[in-house]
Design a protein around this motif. Structure first.
Motif: not given
Length: 124
Positions: A6-19, A55-60
């Motif tokens: 999933l990380a590879a397909l979305t250009g993110t990290t496993a750590r971000a996904l866990r977050h 775009a500037g949004f936070t996760l909240e």
């Protein structure tokens, strides 16, 4: 799919996904070996989360928009709720920019004063 895929397909990290998962934005099932398993829909959702964060949004800020994250959030017209959140985020960013600009201006003035003092001391 596992977290690394999933990380590879979305250009993110496993750590971000866990977050994202800890923040309640995505979910996973656990395989018998304890590994996280994500469905195909997670790819779209994570890409949308990343687009909104870029775009500037936070996760909240993203949390109230969970109902729209499984489609192409950037293709359709924004909802009134998304516009409200975006306007609030913009106001916060503008306030921070103004504060940083004031701090920069004070630093520029202090450096200019210090340079002037150096010039006077060098002439003596």
């Amino acid at each position: 799919m596992r977290i690394g895929e999933l990380a590879a397909l979305t250009g993110t990290t496993a750590r971000a996904l866990r977050h994202y998962e800890q923040a309640g934005l995505i979910t996973s099932d656990r395989a018998a070996n304890g590994y996280r398993e994500y469905g195909e829909a997670a790819v779209v959702r994570v890409r949308n989360i990343r687009a909104l964060v870029a775009a500037g949004f936070t996760l909240e800020d993203v949390r109230p928009l969970l109902g729209c994250l499984d489609g192409d959030v950037l293709a359709g017209p924004p909802s009134p709720q998304a516009l409200r959140i975006a306007r609030e985020r913009l106001a916060v960013l503008e306030h921070r920019i103004a504060a940083q600009t004031e701090a920069r201006d004070r630093l520029v003035a202090a450096l200019a004063a210090a340079d002037t003092q150096e010039d006077v001391q060098a002439d003596v």
